[in-house]
Every structure is written in C-alpha cells, then in structure tokens.
Design a protein around this motif. Sequence first.
Motif, PDB file in Angstrom:
ATOM      1  N   ALA A 113       0.832  -1.206   0.000  1.00 51.43           N
ATOM      2  CA  ALA A 113       0.000   0.000   0.000  1.00 51.43           C
ATOM      3  C   ALA A 113       0.864   1.253   0.000  1.00 51.43           C
ATOM      4  O   ALA A 113       0.573   2.225  -0.719  1.00 51.43           O
ATOM      5  CB  ALA A 113      -0.925  -0.001   1.215  1.00 51.43           C
ATOM      6  N   ARG A 114       1.929   1.259   0.811  1.00 50.22           N
ATOM      7  CA  ARG A 114       2.828   2.415   0.818  1.00 50.22           C
ATOM      8  C   ARG A 114       3.525   2.560  -0.528  1.00 50.22           C
ATOM      9  O   ARG A 114       3.745   3.672  -1.014  1.00 50.22           O
ATOM     10  CB  ARG A 114       3.848   2.281   1.955  1.00 50.22           C
ATOM     11  CG  ARG A 114       3.239   2.393   3.343  1.00 50.22           C
ATOM     12  CD  ARG A 114       4.290   2.525   4.424  1.00 50.22           C
ATOM     13  NE  ARG A 114       5.120   1.334   4.555  1.00 50.22           N
ATOM     14  CZ  ARG A 114       4.813   0.279   5.295  1.00 50.22           C
ATOM     15  NH1 ARG A 114       3.670   0.250   5.960  1.00 50.22           N
ATOM     16  NH2 ARG A 114       5.630  -0.761   5.374  1.00 50.22           N
ATOM     17  N   TYR A 115       3.875   1.404  -1.130  1.00 52.52           N
ATOM     18  CA  TYR A 115       4.513   1.449  -2.451  1.00 52.52           C
ATOM     19  C   TYR A 115       3.567   2.083  -3.470  1.00 52.52           C
ATOM     20  O   TYR A 115       3.971   2.966  -4.245  1.00 52.52           O
ATOM     21  CB  TYR A 115       4.881   0.038  -2.912  1.00 52.52           C
ATOM     22  CG  TYR A 115       5.402   0.015  -4.330  1.00 52.52           C
ATOM     23  CD1 TYR A 115       6.752   0.187  -4.596  1.00 52.52           C
ATOM     24  CD2 TYR A 115       4.532  -0.130  -5.418  1.00 52.52           C
ATOM     25  CE1 TYR A 115       7.226   0.215  -5.895  1.00 52.52           C
ATOM     26  CE2 TYR A 115       4.997  -0.111  -6.716  1.00 52.52           C
ATOM     27  CZ  TYR A 115       6.344   0.063  -6.949  1.00 52.52           C
ATOM     28  OH  TYR A 115       6.798   0.103  -8.239  1.00 52.52           O
ATOM     29  N   VAL A 116       2.310   1.637  -3.499  1.00 60.28           N
ATOM     30  CA  VAL A 116       1.341   2.155  -4.470  1.00 60.28           C
ATOM     31  C   VAL A 116       1.134   3.652  -4.268  1.00 60.28           C
ATOM     32  O   VAL A 116       1.082   4.426  -5.239  1.00 60.28           O
ATOM     33  CB  VAL A 116       0.003   1.396  -4.346  1.00 60.28           C
ATOM     34  CG1 VAL A 116      -1.092   2.077  -5.163  1.00 60.28           C
ATOM     35  CG2 VAL A 116       0.187  -0.050  -4.803  1.00 60.28           C
TER      36      VAL A 116
ATOM     37  N   ARG B 116      16.342   2.904  -1.096  1.00 64.24           N
ATOM     38  CA  ARG B 116      15.272   3.839  -0.735  1.00 64.24           C
ATOM     39  C   ARG B 116      15.808   5.256  -0.644  1.00 64.24           C
ATOM     40  O   ARG B 116      15.117   6.211  -1.015  1.00 64.24           O
ATOM     41  CB  ARG B 116      14.650   3.441   0.605  1.00 64.24           C
ATOM     42  CG  ARG B 116      13.933   2.098   0.615  1.00 64.24           C
ATOM     43  CD  ARG B 116      13.446   1.753   2.011  1.00 64.24           C
ATOM     44  NE  ARG B 116      14.534   1.791   2.975  1.00 64.24           N
ATOM     45  CZ  ARG B 116      14.379   1.642   4.289  1.00 64.24           C
ATOM     46  NH1 ARG B 116      13.161   1.455   4.792  1.00 64.24           N
ATOM     47  NH2 ARG B 116      15.418   1.672   5.106  1.00 64.24           N
ATOM     48  N   ASN B 117      17.034   5.401  -0.162  1.00 60.79           N
ATOM     49  CA  ASN B 117      17.626   6.737  -0.043  1.00 60.79           C
ATOM     50  C   ASN B 117      17.821   7.377  -1.412  1.00 60.79           C
ATOM     51  O   ASN B 117      17.616   8.578  -1.591  1.00 60.79           O
ATOM     52  CB  ASN B 117      18.970   6.661   0.685  1.00 60.79           C
ATOM     53  CG  ASN B 117      18.825   6.275   2.143  1.00 60.79           C
ATOM     54  OD1 ASN B 117      17.773   6.500   2.752  1.00 60.79           O
ATOM     55  ND2 ASN B 117      19.850   5.661   2.710  1.00 60.79           N
ATOM     56  N   VAL B 118      18.214   6.556  -2.393  1.00 62.05           N
ATOM     57  CA  VAL B 118      18.426   7.068  -3.747  1.00 62.05           C
ATOM     58  C   VAL B 118      17.114   7.563  -4.337  1.00 62.05           C
ATOM     59  O   VAL B 118      17.040   8.662  -4.906  1.00 62.05           O
ATOM     60  CB  VAL B 118      19.045   5.981  -4.648  1.00 62.05           C
ATOM     61  CG1 VAL B 118      19.183   6.483  -6.087  1.00 62.05           C
ATOM     62  CG2 VAL B 118      20.395   5.546  -4.109  1.00 62.05           C
TER      63      VAL B 118
ATOM     64  N   LEU C  36       6.088  14.327  -0.637  1.00 60.73           N
ATOM     65  CA  LEU C  36       5.348  13.327   0.130  1.00 60.73           C
ATOM     66  C   LEU C  36       5.729  11.923  -0.322  1.00 60.73           C
ATOM     67  O   LEU C  36       5.856  11.008   0.506  1.00 60.73           O
ATOM     68  CB  LEU C  36       3.843  13.557  -0.041  1.00 60.73           C
ATOM     69  CG  LEU C  36       2.907  12.598   0.694  1.00 60.73           C
ATOM     70  CD1 LEU C  36       3.201  12.588   2.195  1.00 60.73           C
ATOM     71  CD2 LEU C  36       1.450  12.977   0.437  1.00 60.73           C
ATOM     72  N   ALA C  37       5.957  11.764  -1.625  1.00 61.09           N
ATOM     73  CA  ALA C  37       6.390  10.463  -2.133  1.00 61.09           C
ATOM     74  C   ALA C  37       7.720  10.057  -1.515  1.00 61.09           C
ATOM     75  O   ALA C  37       7.943   8.879  -1.203  1.00 61.09           O
ATOM     76  CB  ALA C  37       6.510  10.509  -3.654  1.00 61.09           C
ATOM     77  N   ALA C  38       8.625  11.024  -1.325  1.00 66.96           N
ATOM     78  CA  ALA C  38       9.924  10.722  -0.729  1.00 66.96           C
ATOM     79  C   ALA C  38       9.763  10.157   0.679  1.00 66.96           C
ATOM     80  O   ALA C  38      10.452   9.209   1.077  1.00 66.96           O
ATOM     81  CB  ALA C  38      10.783  11.986  -0.696  1.00 66.96           C
ATOM     82  N   ILE C  39       8.818  10.718   1.447  1.00 63.92           N
ATOM     83  CA  ILE C  39       8.575  10.227   2.805  1.00 63.92           C
ATOM     84  C   ILE C  39       8.051   8.793   2.756  1.00 63.92           C
ATOM     85  O   ILE C  39       8.499   7.919   3.515  1.00 63.92           O
ATOM     86  CB  ILE C  39       7.571  11.144   3.528  1.00 63.92           C
ATOM     87  CG1 ILE C  39       8.168  12.549   3.701  1.00 63.92           C
ATOM     88  CG2 ILE C  39       7.173  10.553   4.878  1.00 63.92           C
ATOM     89  CD1 ILE C  39       7.182  13.574   4.247  1.00 63.92           C
ATOM     90  N   LEU C  40       7.121   8.544   1.855  1.00 65.89           N
ATOM     91  CA  LEU C  40       6.546   7.201   1.745  1.00 65.89           C
ATOM     92  C   LEU C  40       7.588   6.185   1.272  1.00 65.89           C
ATOM     93  O   LEU C  40       7.570   5.026   1.707  1.00 65.89           O
ATOM     94  CB  LEU C  40       5.359   7.226   0.783  1.00 65.89           C
ATOM     95  CG  LEU C  40       4.128   7.991   1.274  1.00 65.89           C
ATOM     96  CD1 LEU C  40       3.094   8.130   0.169  1.00 65.89           C
ATOM     97  CD2 LEU C  40       3.510   7.283   2.487  1.00 65.89           C
TER      98      LEU C  40
END
Length: 408
Positions: free
Chosen positions: A24-27, A86-88, A192-196
Amino acid sequence: MRTPNKEITKALPGDRPAGAGGLARYVAAATLARTADGGAVVAVVLLVTTSGGPGWLAGLLGASITAPHLLGPFVARSLDTARDARNVIAFACIAHGGTLAAAVLLYPVTLPIVPALLLIVSGLFGPLLTGGISSRLPEIAGDSRESQRRAQGWDVATYGIGGTLGPGIVAAVSAWSGAAVAALMLAAGTMLAAILVKLLPHGSRAANQTEVPKPGQTLLLMLTTGPLRRTLYMTMTVALSVAVLPITAVASTGHFKVDGAAAGILTAAYGLGNLAGSIGVMIRPLKGDADRLMTWLAFTVAGALLCVTLSTVFSAAIAAYGLAGIINSYFFAATLAARSEYAPQNSRGQVFVWVGALKITAGSAGTALAGAVIAGPAPLPLHAALVLTAFIAACSIVDRNSTRNPVQ
C-alpha cells in the motif's frame, strides 16, 4: 547465455515479504511520484503559454524536462550500488520536486536559461520515479510468483493513474489558480512520495560496486541475454505502436463525422482500458513464462489495433480503443514480470530504467512518425503499427527458437 535468475518462479535473492502495508505504501508513493512526472511537462507548457510566452519557448522548456529521461540509465547504477536504494529514490523525488518548484518560481524573474537548466536537472531524476521505483517492487511484493504478478498489476495502475491524473490536476488547478500553483502542487506530491519511499521495507543489501556493471555493460548484457533482449525490443515496439492511437483519434473524427473534441473520448477510452486491464491483473495475475507471455500479448496488441482500423462507427471505435488499453496493460504487466524475473540482482535497477528510457524514446518516435504521415490516409500509421507489432512478435518466436537453450 543462461538467464541470470535460475529459479524465476521463486523469490529473488534478498526478497522479503512486506505484506499489504508495504504494498500500500509502495502504491501511494509510486502514484504520487508518477503523477508529478506525468503532469510536469503540461504544467511547464501552460506556465509559459498562459503568461504570454512564445510557443517555441514553451516547447523548449517542455523538452528540457522530458529529454533528460533518456539519460536515466546513466544515473540508475546508484540504485544497484547503494546500501539502501530507498535513499536514492527518496533523494530523486526531492530533487525532482525541488528543481521543478525552483524553475517555476524563477521563470517570471530570470532569463529562460535558468529555469531550463533547473528543468533539465528535474528531468534527469524522472526515470528514478518511474522505472527506478518499479525496480524495488520485487522486494516488496512477496515470495511467490502470483503475489509478484498481482503487485505488478498495482504497479501498472500507478502508471495509468499518474499519466492521467497528473495532466488532469494541472488542467483543473491551472484554470482555478494558475499553472504555477499546479506545478507547485506536483512538486509537493514528490516530497510526500519521498517520505513514503523511506517507509518502504528495506530491501537486500547492495552488491559490491565492482560487481555492478556500468550502464553500457548492462545494455550489452540485455542485448545478449535472450529474455531481456526480447523484453527490450518488444517493449519498444508496442510503445511505438500504441503511441499512434492519440494521433489517429484526432485524424479519425472526420471519418466518423463527429466533432473534433470527440477525439478526447477515444483517448479517454484507451486510458480507462489501461486502468481496467491493470485491475484485471490484480484480480487474476498472469500465469506462465513471462518471455512467452510477452510474445502472445504483443500479437494480441496487434489484434486490438486491427479492431481499431476496422471500426466503422464511433461507438465501435470507443470499444476498440478501450480493448487496446486493456491489452496494453496486460502486455506492460508481462514486461514488468520479465524485468523482475530475468534481470540480474546486481543490475536490476539499471535494467528497469534502461527499458523504461528506451520505451519513452520509442513512444515519442511513434507519436512523431504518426504526426508526420497523418496528412495521408488516416489509418496509415495504424496499419503500419499493427504490421510492425505482429512482425516483431513473430521475430521473437524465431529468436527464442533459434538457440538450443530454451531461455535464450
């Protein structure tokens, strides 16, 4: 050469089932990132044109954010060498959104070269928001092929939603409060996408940098590994072919004796078909070998294009465009499966981005070629597209059978 992943039906090395929460977080992250990537060029063009700028400048700044996508493979190696990919991706989201916002804010007060350079930087990170994020899905989706392919249906949906929602948000917000505000909203979405992305499950550890091939070596690997080679050229062919549909939609309104604006109904039917196809993959994941699935689905894409050419009334054309969208979604899901199952672990990110970058190139070429020849008979680009797709699908069968090793 044998396929890099010997057991393609099992989990890839380092995969960790993440459950519904991780998916769900990925989507959510992928949808936000791809909405920004899909809407950015529309926002930039509207920003210039609504402020009274010339058309050539709007085109130049629009190209500044789209053309750098072709350089994506040369920044994607960091996905395979980073200790935490994830950091990239999170950094790419922040950089993409930050430079887009800066370009929009500086456009009214600086020379055009300044926003152009900022948009080039923004576009350079775009492939990491598309293929780069997709390369993380195998480590999130679970350890069975069924769960992987169901998750790929969700991934296809994020592309469709992003590609439709992004321009739609820009159009709506621009009419309400201006293109600059629309662009800033897209930029905020990437933040916001970066946080997710940072909240996604941690994947496998990176390979030693000396074990990760350089971009040119990765492309060579793809060209010499049968399933990846076929993934590449069939993806490019289908992208080129379906790219003629919007141009054909505009050109065919006269044939159907409908208003020119009705072309939007045909393209909307195609978009809804894409979304319906992705839902179909979620409900009933693709089964069987991804390599062979791509071949037969490419033939089916050609069949859907044939249905479009045979449509004699507008209602039939709407149905045919919707069918083409559905089949294209299934084909796209098969290419995602092929990339996941055949890409080597130490260059998976690069493989995803290479295919994505060349797909965008092929789609742009298809649009340009269709526009160049549309002055002739309206079905001509469509006829050429369906013949090319069927021919390349047939070539993939010959390619697969031309070696003793069944995975070549």
